[in-house]
Design a protein around this motif. Sequence first.
Motif, PDB file in Angstrom:
ATOM      1  N   TYR A 182       0.785  -1.159  -0.187  1.00  0.00           N
ATOM      2  CA  TYR A 182       0.038  -0.225  -0.031  1.00  0.00           C
ATOM      3  C   TYR A 182       0.420   1.305   0.134  1.00  0.00           C
ATOM      4  O   TYR A 182       0.571   2.007  -0.596  1.00  0.00           O
ATOM      5  N   THR A 183       1.829   0.984   0.278  1.00  0.00           N
ATOM      6  CA  THR A 183       2.768   2.553   0.853  1.00  0.00           C
ATOM      7  C   THR A 183       2.971   2.832  -0.559  1.00  0.00           C
ATOM      8  O   THR A 183       3.421   4.020  -1.036  1.00  0.00           O
ATOM      9  N   VAL A 184       3.742   1.826  -1.040  1.00  0.00           N
ATOM     10  CA  VAL A 184       4.216   2.253  -2.540  1.00  0.00           C
ATOM     11  C   VAL A 184       2.763   2.698  -3.558  1.00  0.00           C
ATOM     12  O   VAL A 184       3.489   3.617  -4.907  1.00  0.00           O
ATOM     13  N   ILE A 185       2.143   1.839  -3.538  1.00  0.00           N
ATOM     14  CA  ILE A 185       0.651   2.029  -5.070  1.00  0.00           C
ATOM     15  C   ILE A 185       0.582   2.702  -4.769  1.00  0.00           C
ATOM     16  O   ILE A 185      -0.142   3.951  -5.746  1.00  0.00           O
ATOM     17  N   VAL A 186      -0.090   3.447  -3.139  1.00  0.00           N
ATOM     18  CA  VAL A 186      -0.855   4.737  -3.106  1.00  0.00           C
ATOM     19  C   VAL A 186      -0.915   5.655  -3.494  1.00  0.00           C
ATOM     20  O   VAL A 186      -0.580   6.927  -4.110  1.00  0.00           O
ATOM     21  N   PRO A 187       0.961   6.255  -3.320  1.00  0.00           N
ATOM     22  CA  PRO A 187       1.050   7.742  -4.187  1.00  0.00           C
ATOM     23  C   PRO A 187       1.029   7.967  -5.795  1.00  0.00           C
ATOM     24  O   PRO A 187       1.077   8.736  -5.871  1.00  0.00           O
ATOM     25  N   PHE A 188       1.533   6.275  -6.199  1.00  0.00           N
ATOM     26  CA  PHE A 188       1.241   6.518  -7.941  1.00  0.00           C
ATOM     27  C   PHE A 188      -0.252   6.589  -8.266  1.00  0.00           C
ATOM     28  O   PHE A 188      -0.370   7.968  -8.564  1.00  0.00           O
ATOM     29  N   GLY A 193      -3.806  10.915 -10.238  1.00  0.00           N
ATOM     30  CA  GLY A 193      -5.318  11.837 -10.023  1.00  0.00           C
ATOM     31  C   GLY A 193      -5.297  12.939  -9.518  1.00  0.00           C
ATOM     32  O   GLY A 193      -5.925  13.784 -10.933  1.00  0.00           O
ATOM     33  N   ALA A 194      -4.070  13.580  -9.209  1.00  0.00           N
ATOM     34  CA  ALA A 194      -3.788  14.764  -9.088  1.00  0.00           C
ATOM     35  C   ALA A 194      -3.429  15.381  -9.942  1.00  0.00           C
ATOM     36  O   ALA A 194      -3.578  17.048 -10.455  1.00  0.00           O
ATOM     37  N   PHE A 195      -2.289  14.914 -11.146  1.00  0.00           N
ATOM     38  CA  PHE A 195      -1.977  15.563 -12.359  1.00  0.00           C
ATOM     39  C   PHE A 195      -3.278  15.751 -13.158  1.00  0.00           C
ATOM     40  O   PHE A 195      -2.961  16.835 -13.818  1.00  0.00           O
ATOM     41  N   GLY A 196      -4.028  15.206 -12.929  1.00  0.00           N
ATOM     42  CA  GLY A 196      -4.784  15.461 -14.270  1.00  0.00           C
ATOM     43  C   GLY A 196      -6.088  16.250 -13.744  1.00  0.00           C
ATOM     44  O   GLY A 196      -6.262  17.275 -14.701  1.00  0.00           O
ATOM     45  N   PHE A 197      -5.992  16.703 -12.701  1.00  0.00           N
ATOM     46  CA  PHE A 197      -7.115  17.799 -12.235  1.00  0.00           C
ATOM     47  C   PHE A 197      -6.029  19.167 -11.047  1.00  0.00           C
ATOM     48  O   PHE A 197      -7.203  19.905 -11.528  1.00  0.00           O
ATOM     49  N   VAL A 198      -5.169  18.434 -11.402  1.00  0.00           N
ATOM     50  CA  VAL A 198      -4.504  20.196 -10.274  1.00  0.00           C
ATOM     51  C   VAL A 198      -3.228  20.612 -11.089  1.00  0.00           C
ATOM     52  O   VAL A 198      -3.195  21.560 -12.133  1.00  0.00           O
ATOM     53  N   MET A 199      -2.060  19.323 -12.011  1.00  0.00           N
ATOM     54  CA  MET A 199      -1.060  20.193 -11.997  1.00  0.00           C
ATOM     55  C   MET A 199      -1.029  20.721 -13.228  1.00  0.00           C
ATOM     56  O   MET A 199      -0.643  21.351 -14.057  1.00  0.00           O
ATOM     57  N   TYR A 200      -2.183  19.611 -14.373  1.00  0.00           N
ATOM     58  CA  TYR A 200      -2.573  20.097 -15.656  1.00  0.00           C
ATOM     59  C   TYR A 200      -2.395  20.702 -16.511  1.00  0.00           C
ATOM     60  O   TYR A 200      -2.530  21.809 -16.956  1.00  0.00           O
ATOM     61  N   PRO A 201      -3.904  21.531 -15.092  1.00  0.00           N
ATOM     62  CA  PRO A 201      -4.681  22.832 -15.283  1.00  0.00           C
ATOM     63  C   PRO A 201      -3.776  23.676 -15.301  1.00  0.00           C
ATOM     64  O   PRO A 201      -4.068  24.965 -15.278  1.00  0.00           O
ATOM     65  N   LEU A 202      -2.933  23.941 -14.169  1.00  0.00           N
ATOM     66  CA  LEU A 202      -1.870  24.492 -13.968  1.00  0.00           C
ATOM     67  C   LEU A 202      -0.816  24.990 -15.156  1.00  0.00           C
ATOM     68  O   LEU A 202       0.636  26.011 -13.607  1.00  0.00           O
ATOM     69  N   GLU A 243       6.593   5.132 -16.610  1.00  0.00           N
ATOM     70  CA  GLU A 243       7.937   4.024 -16.954  1.00  0.00           C
ATOM     71  C   GLU A 243       7.647   3.525 -15.081  1.00  0.00           C
ATOM     72  O   GLU A 243       8.236   1.872 -15.076  1.00  0.00           O
ATOM     73  N   LEU A 244       7.653   4.512 -14.356  1.00  0.00           N
ATOM     74  CA  LEU A 244       7.538   3.607 -12.701  1.00  0.00           C
ATOM     75  C   LEU A 244       7.047   2.609 -12.266  1.00  0.00           C
ATOM     76  O   LEU A 244       6.804   1.413 -12.233  1.00  0.00           O
ATOM     77  N   TRP A 245       5.561   2.766 -12.730  1.00  0.00           N
ATOM     78  CA  TRP A 245       4.559   2.354 -12.658  1.00  0.00           C
ATOM     79  C   TRP A 245       4.587   1.304 -13.629  1.00  0.00           C
ATOM     80  O   TRP A 245       4.326   0.037 -13.163  1.00  0.00           O
ATOM     81  N   GLY A 246       5.226   0.766 -14.510  1.00  0.00           N
ATOM     82  CA  GLY A 246       5.629  -0.009 -15.412  1.00  0.00           C
ATOM     83  C   GLY A 246       6.372  -1.084 -14.776  1.00  0.00           C
ATOM     84  O   GLY A 246       6.154  -2.658 -14.857  1.00  0.00           O
ATOM     85  N   SER A 247       7.361  -0.504 -14.120  1.00  0.00           N
ATOM     86  CA  SER A 247       9.087  -1.336 -13.618  1.00  0.00           C
ATOM     87  C   SER A 247       8.478  -2.000 -12.226  1.00  0.00           C
ATOM     88  O   SER A 247       9.267  -3.158 -11.771  1.00  0.00           O
ATOM     89  N   VAL A 248       7.965  -1.003 -11.455  1.00  0.00           N
ATOM     90  CA  VAL A 248       7.742  -1.549 -10.207  1.00  0.00           C
ATOM     91  C   VAL A 248       6.297  -1.809  -9.582  1.00  0.00           C
ATOM     92  O   VAL A 248       6.499  -3.020  -9.437  1.00  0.00           O
ATOM     93  N   VAL A 249       4.996  -1.117 -10.136  1.00  0.00           N
ATOM     94  CA  VAL A 249       3.785  -1.986  -9.915  1.00  0.00           C
ATOM     95  C   VAL A 249       3.764  -3.084 -10.581  1.00  0.00           C
ATOM     96  O   VAL A 249       3.462  -3.941 -10.090  1.00  0.00           O
ATOM     97  N   VAL A 250       4.158  -3.418 -12.261  1.00  0.00           N
ATOM     98  CA  VAL A 250       3.542  -5.228 -12.483  1.00  0.00           C
ATOM     99  C   VAL A 250       5.423  -5.583 -11.821  1.00  0.00           C
ATOM    100  O   VAL A 250       4.574  -6.904 -11.482  1.00  0.00           O
ATOM    101  N   SER A 251       6.619  -5.031 -11.968  1.00  0.00           N
ATOM    102  CA  SER A 251       7.696  -6.456 -11.966  1.00  0.00           C
ATOM    103  C   SER A 251       7.541  -6.465  -9.924  1.00  0.00           C
ATOM    104  O   SER A 251       7.659  -7.837 -10.549  1.00  0.00           O
ATOM    105  N   ILE A 316      -9.972   6.937 -14.805  1.00  0.00           N
ATOM    106  CA  ILE A 316      -9.871   4.878 -14.898  1.00  0.00           C
ATOM    107  C   ILE A 316      -8.659   4.863 -14.119  1.00  0.00           C
ATOM    108  O   ILE A 316      -9.099   3.713 -14.036  1.00  0.00           O
ATOM    109  N   VAL A 317      -7.642   5.510 -14.687  1.00  0.00           N
ATOM    110  CA  VAL A 317      -6.193   5.258 -14.114  1.00  0.00           C
ATOM    111  C   VAL A 317      -6.429   4.806 -12.212  1.00  0.00           C
ATOM    112  O   VAL A 317      -5.781   3.877 -11.393  1.00  0.00           O
ATOM    113  N   VAL A 318      -7.071   5.881 -11.779  1.00  0.00           N
ATOM    114  CA  VAL A 318      -7.411   5.703 -10.198  1.00  0.00           C
ATOM    115  C   VAL A 318      -8.619   5.275  -9.991  1.00  0.00           C
ATOM    116  O   VAL A 318      -8.158   4.288  -8.933  1.00  0.00           O
ATOM    117  N   GLY A 319      -9.414   5.370 -11.339  1.00  0.00           N
ATOM    118  CA  GLY A 319     -10.386   3.835 -10.140  1.00  0.00           C
ATOM    119  C   GLY A 319     -10.214   2.694 -10.707  1.00  0.00           C
ATOM    120  O   GLY A 319      -9.927   1.331  -9.894  1.00  0.00           O
TER     121      GLY A 319
END
Length: 618
Positions: A182-188, A193-202, A243-251, A316-319
């Motif tokens: 949980y400590t690893v996957i929750v920050p992803f 979610g924050a990028f789509g709704f906060v960081m990209y608009p700003l 990129e880290l999602w592919g190597s960390v969460v998958v592998s 969708i990614v967050v869900g």
Amino acid sequence: MEGLIQTRGILSLPAKPIGARKLLQPSHGLKQRLFTTNLPSLSLSSNGHTKFQAFQSIPHGISVSHKERSRGFICKAEAAAAGDGNVFDGGDTAAISVSPKIFGVEVTTLKKIVPLGLMFFCILFNYTILRDTKDVLVVTAKGSSAEIIPFLKTWVNLPMAIGFMLLYTKLSNVLSKKALFYTVIVPFIVYFGAFGFVMYPLSNLIHPEALADKLLATLGPRFMGPLAIMRIWSFCLFYVMAELWGSVVVSVLFWGFANQITTVDEAKKFYPLFGLGANVALIFSGRTVKYFSNMRKNLGPGVDGWAVSLKAMMSIVVGMGLAICFLYWWVNRYVPLPTRSKKKKVKPQMGTMESLKFLVSSPYIRDLATLVVAYGISINLVEVTWKSKLKAQFPSPNEYSAFMGDFSTCTGIATFTMMLLSQYVFKKYGWGVAAKITPTVLLLTGVAFFSLILFGGPFAPVVAKLGMTPLLAAVYVGALQNIFSKSAKYSLFDPCKEMAYIPLDEDTKVKGKAAIDVVCNPLGKSGGALIQQFMILTFGSLANSTPYLGIILLGIVTAWLAAAKSLEGQFNTLMSEEELEKEMERASSVKIPVVSQEDAPPGETTSQLSEKSTPTGI
């Protein structure tokens, strides 16, 4: 009344027992069969009371005499609470506790495999969306281009990956496995979610556009790639996290959890199905990207269509991420974990210099290393050049993203088909042909791709008849090159690489794999990026470097094919030697069982004993 033990044809006893004492001391032939067969636990009941609980045999590997083995065969008996006290009486029946099955698979196994399959689907569904989106962000952004990718992979992605693994190692020493997951996957999940709704608009407010323009005017256009990392730093951070999602969460997370809860037999049976399921996820996620990228057509004027599409895809990614967490919780809550041996295997620790020395000293490992490095460099050389042409053809983020959605779908279909055909290729043509297919495909498609770029003028009349420009034709050929190269890699190259370790002796196998993991994988991934950085800084742009990149690709693939041919001969020789050794071992291990006369009961010959001890139904 009859007493009966039902053992599904493995063992059947006479309907009228000849006495409990006689039966509790089985003959030599029967004991031998029982000791060499894994019997399930038997439960014999009479009037609702347990009589026989289990058969217990002497542990494998302990040398015991015939008499000791007789004593080692234990039948635990309990007197019935009601009855005449005999071990067998007229109303005895037997039942074997059988685990329920669905479609021939035990329910306990399905409770692990089905959630794991769903987790893998969700993880790779997300990865395809993130992979396509990261390229759109960094390639189509203002002041950036595909030239940013080599610098991004070398100077941002690699250091962050190393830093993450160091942090992960420290956390694994202080957190439980559940807390670590949980400590690893929750920050992803939170970040996307924050990028789509906060960081990209700003993004217009947080990106240092003015500073980047001033530095670019001072240093010149050949430094546009490195400066773009600073200019669009939030997009680059998204690129690295994807990129880290592919190597960390998958592998790390998924396969670590799967190996934790499955047995070896379950892994052999179901892990290949995960590979097919991964390509199904690739197909569906590709269509999802395509759908949301086309939302811009239905929006009014002045609306940022890419921002709307990005919010939908990140939702969708967050869900999917929350679904992964739920499945992980459910498996840990309701599925029993298999018992593991507490004995730890000692793995050889090899530094970089030791790995290099080992690679140079072994021709077999050297050829195998050449295959791994050559693939990593070749695919990077073509992929980055293709993405630069892709931006020129589809400058809009929505158009670029829609094309990448189609690309992911086609890659999934091609890989799924190739995985089904790969077994036929290995069976019909062998390891050598299978190992040469990937470089051959990459060479042929690479030559066609670079030819369209370098000689677009002469090809213009031909492609015009097809309704395309040379640029669009180069984009399609580059897409086909990537699709076929990656599908051949997943279905043929990876199995060939792993099969090449099989005939090696244990020491060479372990050290060779460690050396390739330490040196060749990073060298293959970063080698292409370093070559492109040198070309960009030398010739000013990726377009000016294209002829030289084509020549380098030809040389690398030629070395790849030569190494595959050399390795084929060595591999076939070692496999023949291994088969010969196995035949000799089987021939020397054939033994005829002999029953001594002194082991037979008084008054019975060994032949009579053998006849009486042979149970019916075998």
